[in-house]
Scaffold this motif. Sequence first.
Motif, PDB file in Angstrom:
ATOM      1  N   HIS A  86      29.970 -25.086  -4.240  1.00  0.00           N
ATOM      2  CA  HIS A  86      30.372 -23.659  -4.138  1.00  0.00           C
ATOM      3  C   HIS A  86      29.590 -22.700  -3.854  1.00  0.00           C
ATOM      4  CE1 HIS A  86      33.228 -26.070  -6.579  1.00  0.00           C
ATOM      5  NE2 HIS A  86      34.142 -25.486  -5.991  1.00  0.00           N
ATOM      6  N   THR A  87      29.776 -21.619  -3.718  1.00  0.00           N
ATOM      7  CA  THR A  87      29.089 -20.413  -3.505  1.00  0.00           C
ATOM      8  C   THR A  87      29.659 -19.284  -4.641  1.00  0.00           C
ATOM      9  OG1 THR A  87      30.984 -19.196  -2.343  1.00  0.00           O
ATOM     10  CG2 THR A  87      29.417 -20.422  -0.962  1.00  0.00           C
ATOM     11  N   LEU A  88      28.561 -18.368  -4.615  1.00  0.00           N
ATOM     12  CA  LEU A  88      28.898 -17.218  -5.580  1.00  0.00           C
ATOM     13  C   LEU A  88      30.244 -16.718  -5.475  1.00  0.00           C
ATOM     14  CD1 LEU A  88      25.390 -15.748  -5.978  1.00  0.00           C
ATOM     15  CD2 LEU A  88      26.511 -17.043  -7.704  1.00  0.00           C
ATOM     16  N   ASP A  89      30.690 -16.551  -4.222  1.00  0.00           N
ATOM     17  CA  ASP A  89      31.822 -16.054  -3.777  1.00  0.00           C
ATOM     18  C   ASP A  89      33.191 -16.763  -4.370  1.00  0.00           C
ATOM     19  OD1 ASP A  89      31.001 -13.684  -2.474  1.00  0.00           O
ATOM     20  OD2 ASP A  89      31.417 -14.522  -0.543  1.00  0.00           O
ATOM     21  N   ASP A  90      32.635 -17.909  -4.463  1.00  0.00           N
ATOM     22  CA  ASP A  90      33.829 -18.934  -5.298  1.00  0.00           C
ATOM     23  C   ASP A  90      34.128 -18.692  -6.545  1.00  0.00           C
ATOM     24  OD1 ASP A  90      34.289 -20.402  -2.731  1.00  0.00           O
ATOM     25  OD2 ASP A  90      32.919 -21.855  -3.193  1.00  0.00           O
ATOM     26  N   CYS A  91      32.750 -18.333  -7.163  1.00  0.00           N
ATOM     27  CA  CYS A  91      32.807 -18.121  -8.461  1.00  0.00           C
ATOM     28  C   CYS A  91      33.523 -16.552  -8.834  1.00  0.00           C
ATOM     29  CB  CYS A  91      31.215 -18.062  -9.207  1.00  0.00           C
ATOM     30  SG  CYS A  91      30.649 -19.657  -9.172  1.00  0.00           S
ATOM     31  N   LEU A  92      33.270 -15.703  -7.726  1.00  0.00           N
ATOM     32  CA  LEU A  92      33.691 -14.317  -8.095  1.00  0.00           C
ATOM     33  C   LEU A  92      35.327 -14.728  -8.105  1.00  0.00           C
ATOM     34  CD1 LEU A  92      33.810 -11.362  -8.541  1.00  0.00           C
ATOM     35  CD2 LEU A  92      33.215 -11.254  -5.999  1.00  0.00           C
ATOM     36  N   ASN A  93      35.930 -15.448  -6.893  1.00  0.00           N
ATOM     37  CA  ASN A  93      37.310 -15.367  -6.751  1.00  0.00           C
ATOM     38  C   ASN A  93      37.887 -16.045  -8.079  1.00  0.00           C
ATOM     39  OD1 ASN A  93      37.422 -14.046  -4.363  1.00  0.00           O
ATOM     40  ND2 ASN A  93      36.861 -16.188  -3.261  1.00  0.00           N
ATOM     41  N   GLU A  94      36.977 -17.224  -8.518  1.00  0.00           N
ATOM     42  CA  GLU A  94      37.644 -17.839  -9.657  1.00  0.00           C
ATOM     43  C   GLU A  94      37.747 -16.913 -11.077  1.00  0.00           C
ATOM     44  OE1 GLU A  94      39.333 -20.437  -9.569  1.00  0.00           O
ATOM     45  OE2 GLU A  94      38.724 -21.247  -7.694  1.00  0.00           O
ATOM     46  N   ALA A  95      36.706 -16.058 -10.953  1.00  0.00           N
ATOM     47  CA  ALA A  95      36.805 -15.155 -12.302  1.00  0.00           C
ATOM     48  C   ALA A  95      37.770 -14.065 -12.160  1.00  0.00           C
ATOM     49  CB  ALA A  95      35.347 -14.420 -12.144  1.00  0.00           C
ATOM     50  N   LEU A  96      38.112 -13.594 -11.042  1.00  0.00           N
ATOM     51  CA  LEU A  96      39.336 -12.686 -10.733  1.00  0.00           C
ATOM     52  C   LEU A  96      40.428 -13.535 -11.040  1.00  0.00           C
ATOM     53  CD1 LEU A  96      37.915 -11.081  -7.489  1.00  0.00           C
ATOM     54  CD2 LEU A  96      38.116 -10.084  -9.694  1.00  0.00           C
ATOM     55  N   ASP A  97      40.722 -14.832 -10.793  1.00  0.00           N
ATOM     56  CA  ASP A  97      42.104 -15.555 -10.802  1.00  0.00           C
ATOM     57  C   ASP A  97      42.076 -15.451 -12.391  1.00  0.00           C
ATOM     58  OD1 ASP A  97      42.473 -15.900  -8.389  1.00  0.00           O
ATOM     59  OD2 ASP A  97      41.670 -17.849  -8.365  1.00  0.00           O
ATOM     60  N   VAL A  98      41.138 -15.656 -13.338  1.00  0.00           N
ATOM     61  CA  VAL A  98      40.991 -15.823 -14.636  1.00  0.00           C
ATOM     62  C   VAL A  98      41.585 -14.442 -15.078  1.00  0.00           C
ATOM     63  CG1 VAL A  98      39.825 -16.135 -16.636  1.00  0.00           C
ATOM     64  CG2 VAL A  98      39.312 -17.680 -14.814  1.00  0.00           C
ATOM     65  N   ALA A  99      41.027 -13.415 -14.747  1.00  0.00           N
ATOM     66  CA  ALA A  99      41.382 -12.167 -15.145  1.00  0.00           C
ATOM     67  C   ALA A  99      42.771 -11.628 -15.040  1.00  0.00           C
ATOM     68  CB  ALA A  99      40.550 -11.085 -14.671  1.00  0.00           C
ATOM     69  N   LEU A 100      43.144 -12.139 -13.794  1.00  0.00           N
ATOM     70  CA  LEU A 100      44.558 -11.760 -13.371  1.00  0.00           C
ATOM     71  C   LEU A 100      45.535 -12.686 -14.237  1.00  0.00           C
ATOM     72  CD1 LEU A 100      44.136 -11.454  -9.332  1.00  0.00           C
ATOM     73  CD2 LEU A 100      44.771  -9.765 -11.111  1.00  0.00           C
ATOM     74  N   VAL A 101      45.269 -13.600 -14.399  1.00  0.00           N
ATOM     75  CA  VAL A 101      46.197 -14.569 -15.320  1.00  0.00           C
ATOM     76  C   VAL A 101      46.283 -13.743 -16.576  1.00  0.00           C
ATOM     77  CG1 VAL A 101      46.634 -16.769 -16.127  1.00  0.00           C
ATOM     78  CG2 VAL A 101      46.067 -16.400 -13.752  1.00  0.00           C
TER      79      VAL A 101
END
Length: 69
Positions: A33-48
């Motif tokens: 994975h990349t750091l962008d993948d981590c950022l996208n997943e963190a945003l998914d957590v926040a949105l949910v």
Amino acid sequence: MLTQALKVQEESGELAQAVLGVLGENPRKGVTHTLDDCLNEALDVALVAVRCQPDSQAAGVAEAEASRR
């Protein structure tokens, strides 16, 4: 609301998987994975997590999701 709480847990697991993938913690897979993948997943957590709030407080969530994609 209970299913949304489970969805937060699911997204958190995906974030953890991305972090481990950035660090290359799985010796069989290496860095996956990349750091962008981590950022996208963190945003998914926040949105949910925001979706778990009453509708009046989560009014802008759909708009935020649309602008992100």
